[in-house]
Design a protein around this motif. Structure first.
Motif, PDB file in Angstrom:
ATOM      1  N   THR A  30     -54.670   1.867 -56.024  1.00  0.00           N
ATOM      2  CA  THR A  30     -54.558   1.109 -54.777  1.00  0.00           C
ATOM      3  C   THR A  30     -55.291  -0.219 -54.897  1.00  0.00           C
ATOM      4  O   THR A  30     -54.765  -1.267 -54.494  1.00  0.00           O
ATOM      5  N   LEU A  31     -56.484  -0.195 -55.459  1.00  0.00           N
ATOM      6  CA  LEU A  31     -57.251  -1.418 -55.664  1.00  0.00           C
ATOM      7  C   LEU A  31     -56.485  -2.377 -56.578  1.00  0.00           C
ATOM      8  O   LEU A  31     -56.420  -3.583 -56.322  1.00  0.00           O
ATOM      9  N   ASN A  32     -55.878  -1.837 -57.632  1.00  0.00           N
ATOM     10  CA  ASN A  32     -55.076  -2.646 -58.544  1.00  0.00           C
ATOM     11  C   ASN A  32     -53.904  -3.295 -57.806  1.00  0.00           C
ATOM     12  O   ASN A  32     -53.630  -4.487 -57.979  1.00  0.00           O
ATOM     13  N   ALA A  33     -53.214  -2.523 -56.975  1.00  0.00           N
ATOM     14  CA  ALA A  33     -52.067  -3.047 -56.232  1.00  0.00           C
ATOM     15  C   ALA A  33     -52.490  -4.128 -55.238  1.00  0.00           C
ATOM     16  O   ALA A  33     -51.801  -5.138 -55.074  1.00  0.00           O
ATOM     17  N   ILE A  34     -53.622  -3.942 -54.584  1.00  0.00           N
ATOM     18  CA  ILE A  34     -54.133  -4.940 -53.643  1.00  0.00           C
ATOM     19  C   ILE A  34     -54.483  -6.228 -54.385  1.00  0.00           C
ATOM     20  O   ILE A  34     -54.111  -7.323 -53.961  1.00  0.00           O
ATOM     21  N   CYS A  35     -55.183  -6.084 -55.506  1.00  0.00           N
ATOM     22  CA  CYS A  35     -55.565  -7.269 -56.285  1.00  0.00           C
ATOM     23  C   CYS A  35     -54.348  -7.992 -56.836  1.00  0.00           C
ATOM     24  O   CYS A  35     -54.312  -9.223 -56.867  1.00  0.00           O
ATOM     25  N   THR A  36     -53.346  -7.247 -57.239  1.00  0.00           N
ATOM     26  CA  THR A  36     -52.101  -7.860 -57.725  1.00  0.00           C
ATOM     27  C   THR A  36     -51.424  -8.636 -56.604  1.00  0.00           C
ATOM     28  O   THR A  36     -51.016  -9.786 -56.792  1.00  0.00           O
ATOM     29  N   ALA A  37     -51.304  -8.022 -55.441  1.00  0.00           N
ATOM     30  CA  ALA A  37     -50.627  -8.662 -54.309  1.00  0.00           C
ATOM     31  C   ALA A  37     -51.376  -9.896 -53.820  1.00  0.00           C
ATOM     32  O   ALA A  37     -50.753 -10.885 -53.413  1.00  0.00           O
ATOM     33  N   LEU A  38     -52.704  -9.850 -53.857  1.00  0.00           N
ATOM     34  CA  LEU A  38     -53.510 -10.968 -53.353  1.00  0.00           C
ATOM     35  C   LEU A  38     -53.924 -11.945 -54.446  1.00  0.00           C
ATOM     36  O   LEU A  38     -54.570 -12.962 -54.154  1.00  0.00           O
ATOM     37  N   GLU A  39     -53.563 -11.627 -55.693  1.00  0.00           N
ATOM     38  CA  GLU A  39     -53.953 -12.457 -56.838  1.00  0.00           C
ATOM     39  C   GLU A  39     -55.452 -12.719 -56.820  1.00  0.00           C
ATOM     40  O   GLU A  39     -55.910 -13.866 -56.782  1.00  0.00           O
ATOM     41  N   CYS A  40     -56.225 -11.622 -56.820  1.00  0.00           N
ATOM     42  CA  CYS A  40     -57.675 -11.726 -56.780  1.00  0.00           C
ATOM     43  C   CYS A  40     -58.291 -10.694 -57.716  1.00  0.00           C
ATOM     44  O   CYS A  40     -57.583  -9.898 -58.334  1.00  0.00           O
ATOM     45  N   GLN A  41     -59.592 -10.712 -57.811  1.00  0.00           N
ATOM     46  CA  GLN A  41     -60.349  -9.762 -58.610  1.00  0.00           C
ATOM     47  C   GLN A  41     -60.982  -8.720 -57.687  1.00  0.00           C
ATOM     48  O   GLN A  41     -61.233  -9.010 -56.511  1.00  0.00           O
ATOM     49  N   PRO A  42     -61.278  -7.511 -58.204  1.00  0.00           N
ATOM     50  CA  PRO A  42     -61.933  -6.502 -57.363  1.00  0.00           C
ATOM     51  C   PRO A  42     -63.230  -7.010 -56.733  1.00  0.00           C
ATOM     52  O   PRO A  42     -63.550  -6.673 -55.596  1.00  0.00           O
ATOM     53  N   GLY A  43     -63.957  -7.853 -57.449  1.00  0.00           N
ATOM     54  CA  GLY A  43     -65.201  -8.411 -56.922  1.00  0.00           C
ATOM     55  C   GLY A  43     -65.000  -9.332 -55.733  1.00  0.00           C
ATOM     56  O   GLY A  43     -65.943  -9.608 -54.991  1.00  0.00           O
ATOM     57  N   ASP A  44     -63.774  -9.819 -55.542  1.00  0.00           N
ATOM     58  CA  ASP A  44     -63.476 -10.631 -54.359  1.00  0.00           C
ATOM     59  C   ASP A  44     -63.381  -9.763 -53.113  1.00  0.00           C
ATOM     60  O   ASP A  44     -63.570 -10.251 -51.997  1.00  0.00           O
ATOM     61  N   ILE A  45     -63.086  -8.491 -53.313  1.00  0.00           N
ATOM     62  CA  ILE A  45     -62.869  -7.562 -52.204  1.00  0.00           C
ATOM     63  C   ILE A  45     -64.096  -6.686 -51.955  1.00  0.00           C
ATOM     64  O   ILE A  45     -64.414  -6.355 -50.823  1.00  0.00           O
ATOM     65  N   LEU A  46     -64.782  -6.301 -53.023  1.00  0.00           N
ATOM     66  CA  LEU A  46     -65.932  -5.404 -52.934  1.00  0.00           C
ATOM     67  C   LEU A  46     -67.225  -6.164 -53.159  1.00  0.00           C
ATOM     68  O   LEU A  46     -67.315  -6.987 -54.065  1.00  0.00           O
ATOM     69  N   GLU A  47     -68.227  -5.873 -52.349  1.00  0.00           N
ATOM     70  CA  GLU A  47     -69.532  -6.515 -52.482  1.00  0.00           C
ATOM     71  C   GLU A  47     -70.615  -5.454 -52.325  1.00  0.00           C
ATOM     72  O   GLU A  47     -70.540  -4.601 -51.451  1.00  0.00           O
ATOM     73  N   TYR A  48     -71.630  -5.519 -53.174  1.00  0.00           N
ATOM     74  CA  TYR A  48     -72.756  -4.590 -53.100  1.00  0.00           C
ATOM     75  C   TYR A  48     -73.910  -5.272 -52.370  1.00  0.00           C
ATOM     76  O   TYR A  48     -74.265  -6.411 -52.672  1.00  0.00           O
ATOM     77  N   GLN A  49     -74.508  -4.559 -51.419  1.00  0.00           N
ATOM     78  CA  GLN A  49     -75.717  -5.009 -50.745  1.00  0.00           C
ATOM     79  C   GLN A  49     -76.738  -3.898 -50.824  1.00  0.00           C
ATOM     80  O   GLN A  49     -76.448  -2.755 -50.457  1.00  0.00           O
ATOM     81  N   SER A  50     -77.935  -4.232 -51.298  1.00  0.00           N
ATOM     82  CA  SER A  50     -78.982  -3.221 -51.396  1.00  0.00           C
ATOM     83  C   SER A  50     -79.497  -2.867 -50.002  1.00  0.00           C
ATOM     84  O   SER A  50     -79.294  -3.603 -49.040  1.00  0.00           O
ATOM     85  N   ASP A  51     -80.185  -1.747 -49.923  1.00  0.00           N
ATOM     86  CA  ASP A  51     -80.710  -1.271 -48.644  1.00  0.00           C
ATOM     87  C   ASP A  51     -81.939  -2.024 -48.182  1.00  0.00           C
ATOM     88  O   ASP A  51     -82.397  -1.837 -47.066  1.00  0.00           O
ATOM     89  N   ASP A  52     -82.483  -2.890 -49.018  1.00  0.00           N
ATOM     90  CA  ASP A  52     -83.728  -3.608 -48.680  1.00  0.00           C
ATOM     91  C   ASP A  52     -83.581  -4.472 -47.479  1.00  0.00           C
ATOM     92  O   ASP A  52     -82.814  -5.190 -47.154  1.00  0.00           O
TER      93      ASP A  52
END
Length: 69
Positions: free
Chosen positions: A47-69
């Motif tokens: 699903t992530l691959n299909a979304i990135c293909t359709a939007l012409e983006c990288q997974p990092g454009d969609i997912l972001e990590y934020q620490s609990d600090d």
């Protein structure tokens, strides 16, 4: 640990609607809406691959990590 989904931002940048992206990806509007709003605990790589293909983006454009600090 918090993974933040930025799908809404990428969709807005690409000027693509939820309905159009859901059709391109091949998933229901409801499932894509849940991904967009972060109401999921997992996403299939296919699903992530299909979304990135359709939007012409990288997974990092969609997912972001934020620490609990």
């Amino acid at each position: 640990m918090a993974i933040i989904l930025r799908l809404d931002r990428v969709m807005a940048d690409r000027k693509i609607s939820l309905n159009e992206l859901a059709e391109r990806v091949g998933i229901s509007n409801v499932n894509l809406s849940n991904i967009k709003t972060g109401k999921i605990s997992a996403i299939r790589f296919s699903t992530l691959n299909a979304i990135c293909t359709a939007l012409e983006c990288q997974p990092g454009d969609i997912l972001e990590y934020q620490s609990d600090d």
